[in-house]
Motif scaffolding. Sequence first.
Motif, mmCIF file in Angstrom:
data_model
loop_
_atom_site.group_PDB
_atom_site.id
_atom_site.type_symbol
_atom_site.label_atom_id
_atom_site.label_comp_id
_atom_site.label_asym_id
_atom_site.label_seq_id
_atom_site.Cartn_x
_atom_site.Cartn_y
_atom_site.Cartn_z
ATOM 1 N N ASP A 103 1.312 -1.084 0.183
ATOM 2 C CA ASP A 103 -0.209 0.071 -0.063
ATOM 3 C C ASP A 103 0.589 1.014 -0.101
ATOM 4 N N ARG A 104 1.855 1.139 0.231
ATOM 5 C CA ARG A 104 2.871 2.713 0.650
ATOM 6 C C ARG A 104 3.242 2.459 -0.187
ATOM 7 N N THR A 150 0.629 2.820 11.299
ATOM 8 C CA THR A 150 1.523 1.842 11.471
ATOM 9 C C THR A 150 1.242 -0.081 10.788
ATOM 10 N N THR A 151 2.167 -0.590 11.063
ATOM 11 C CA THR A 151 2.274 -1.912 10.281
ATOM 12 C C THR A 151 1.590 -2.766 10.865
ATOM 13 N N GLY A 152 1.431 -2.080 12.437
ATOM 14 C CA GLY A 152 0.675 -3.365 13.343
ATOM 15 C C GLY A 152 -0.537 -2.891 13.357
ATOM 16 N N ASP A 153 -0.972 -1.742 13.319
ATOM 17 C CA ASP A 153 -2.478 -1.315 12.780
ATOM 18 C C ASP A 153 -2.393 -2.134 11.459
ATOM 19 N N ILE A 154 -1.692 -2.028 10.312
ATOM 20 C CA ILE A 154 -1.730 -2.592 8.941
ATOM 21 C C ILE A 154 -2.661 -4.202 9.519
ATOM 22 N N THR A 157 -5.431 -5.135 11.230
ATOM 23 C CA THR A 157 -5.944 -4.739 10.923
ATOM 24 C C THR A 157 -7.047 -6.243 9.711
ATOM 25 N N ASP A 158 -5.813 -6.995 9.301
ATOM 26 C CA ASP A 158 -5.998 -7.531 8.323
ATOM 27 C C ASP A 158 -6.645 -8.956 9.023
ATOM 28 N N ASP A 159 -5.608 -9.344 10.001
ATOM 29 C CA ASP A 159 -6.442 -10.205 11.195
ATOM 30 C C ASP A 159 -6.985 -10.596 11.729
ATOM 31 N N PHE A 160 -7.765 -9.472 12.365
ATOM 32 C CA PHE A 160 -8.669 -9.267 12.986
ATOM 33 C C PHE A 160 -10.006 -8.184 13.224
ATOM 34 N N GLY A 161 -9.903 -8.136 12.317
ATOM 35 C CA GLY A 161 -10.720 -6.524 11.644
ATOM 36 C C GLY A 161 -10.840 -5.318 12.178
ATOM 37 N N ASP A 162 -11.732 -4.756 11.234
ATOM 38 C CA ASP A 162 -11.763 -3.173 12.557
ATOM 39 C C ASP A 162 -12.749 -3.190 13.336
ATOM 40 N N GLU A 163 -13.347 -4.322 13.600
ATOM 41 C CA GLU A 163 -13.814 -3.811 14.635
ATOM 42 C C GLU A 163 -13.021 -4.231 16.608
ATOM 43 N N LEU A 164 -12.263 -5.007 16.068
ATOM 44 C CA LEU A 164 -11.561 -5.278 17.472
ATOM 45 C C LEU A 164 -10.093 -4.928 17.539
ATOM 46 N N VAL A 165 -10.064 -4.096 16.734
ATOM 47 C CA VAL A 165 -9.068 -3.269 16.757
ATOM 48 C C VAL A 165 -9.117 -1.887 16.893
ATOM 49 N N THR A 166 -8.369 -0.906 18.041
ATOM 50 C CA THR A 166 -8.337 0.699 18.002
ATOM 51 C C THR A 166 -7.088 0.811 18.048
ATOM 52 N N LEU A 178 -4.613 0.235 27.661
ATOM 53 C CA LEU A 178 -4.394 -1.013 27.758
ATOM 54 C C LEU A 178 -4.590 -0.941 29.489
ATOM 55 N N LEU A 179 -3.668 0.239 30.128
ATOM 56 C CA LEU A 179 -3.507 -0.567 31.483
ATOM 57 C C LEU A 179 -4.841 -0.012 32.313
ATOM 58 N N GLY A 180 -5.485 1.177 31.035
ATOM 59 C CA GLY A 180 -6.638 1.265 31.312
ATOM 60 C C GLY A 180 -7.840 -0.104 31.485
ATOM 61 N N GLY A 181 -7.652 -0.987 30.834
ATOM 62 C CA GLY A 181 -8.465 -1.493 30.651
ATOM 63 C C GLY A 181 -9.671 -2.147 29.055
ATOM 64 N N ASP A 182 -9.276 -0.473 28.557
ATOM 65 C CA ASP A 182 -9.732 -0.721 26.467
ATOM 66 C C ASP A 182 -9.543 -1.341 25.575
ATOM 67 N N VAL A 183 -7.960 -1.499 25.884
ATOM 68 C CA VAL A 183 -7.832 -3.078 25.579
ATOM 69 C C VAL A 183 -7.246 -4.230 25.638
ATOM 70 N N ASP A 184 -7.143 -5.250 25.437
ATOM 71 C CA ASP A 184 -6.608 -6.347 25.714
ATOM 72 C C ASP A 184 -5.121 -6.455 25.970
ATOM 73 N N CYS A 185 -4.289 -5.752 24.779
ATOM 74 C CA CYS A 185 -2.909 -5.882 24.405
ATOM 75 C C CYS A 185 -3.055 -4.623 23.090
ATOM 76 N N VAL A 186 -1.522 -4.652 23.286
ATOM 77 C CA VAL A 186 -0.585 -3.632 22.386
ATOM 78 C C VAL A 186 0.255 -4.039 21.544
ATOM 79 N N ILE A 187 0.144 -4.251 19.432
ATOM 80 C CA ILE A 187 0.885 -4.415 19.380
ATOM 81 C C ILE A 187 1.689 -2.774 18.372
ATOM 82 N N ILE A 188 2.297 -3.301 19.267
ATOM 83 C CA ILE A 188 4.000 -1.801 18.761
ATOM 84 C C ILE A 188 5.201 -3.268 18.363
#
Length: 252
Positions: A103-104, A150-154, A157-166, A178-188
Amino acid sequence: MKKIIALLLACMLMVTCFAGCGGNDFTTVKEGKLIMATNAYFQPYEYYDGDKIVGIDAEIAAAIAEKLGLELEIQDMAFDSIITAVSEGSVDFGLAGMTITEDRLKDVDFSISYATGVQSIIVPENSAIKTVDDLYADGAAYKVGVQLGTTGDIYATDDFGDELVTSFTTGNEAVNALLGGDVDCVIIDNEPAKAFVANNTGLKILDTSYADEDYAACIKKGNDALREAIDNAIEELIADGTIDIIVDKYIK
């Protein structure tokens, strides 16, 4: 007299040729400067030390600029604005722990790779996510935080879909979610991940990586002269050990 005039013209042509061959055959946005776009919240590749942007990419960019006989100027911006700034020609190149993707490549060209990176997964220490495979398990619906563009975002989103990725503007915002419990993990990227874990109690990095990738500089599409000049500079900096020295300074 005609022979003398002809000889003088020939000499002038040779001088002009040598002058052109000796100078740069590329142009930059500002004469005498090489303007780099980055997102300075990606420690240890680029981050603020007081008012100054430092890090692996900042030092490599300075070394490239020196090779090209130019003064480096760094502009900090949102990560997802870098490609736009480069493609529109408001900066000369982007260096921000950026990976080559299909894409880039539609919008910019890339240099040869100057470093490798690993996309890692940050989770709370008591997380039910033990390995990368847990994210793909049947019935799994873990919420994933990433940095926008980022590529983590790309990849996520491809692997898990927009509904599960913020997507968040910065990695720091994703980790706070993540610390606030709004997501279960961070990919970076693994190196910023280590810094985030070191600065926030209760977090850890999974032993298994999410993705491996190569980092490169992005240049305006069609600006082959500048791309080739940057490629040559990177090749020289790899060959003489400069890039290894810079990386080892920040990554023990």
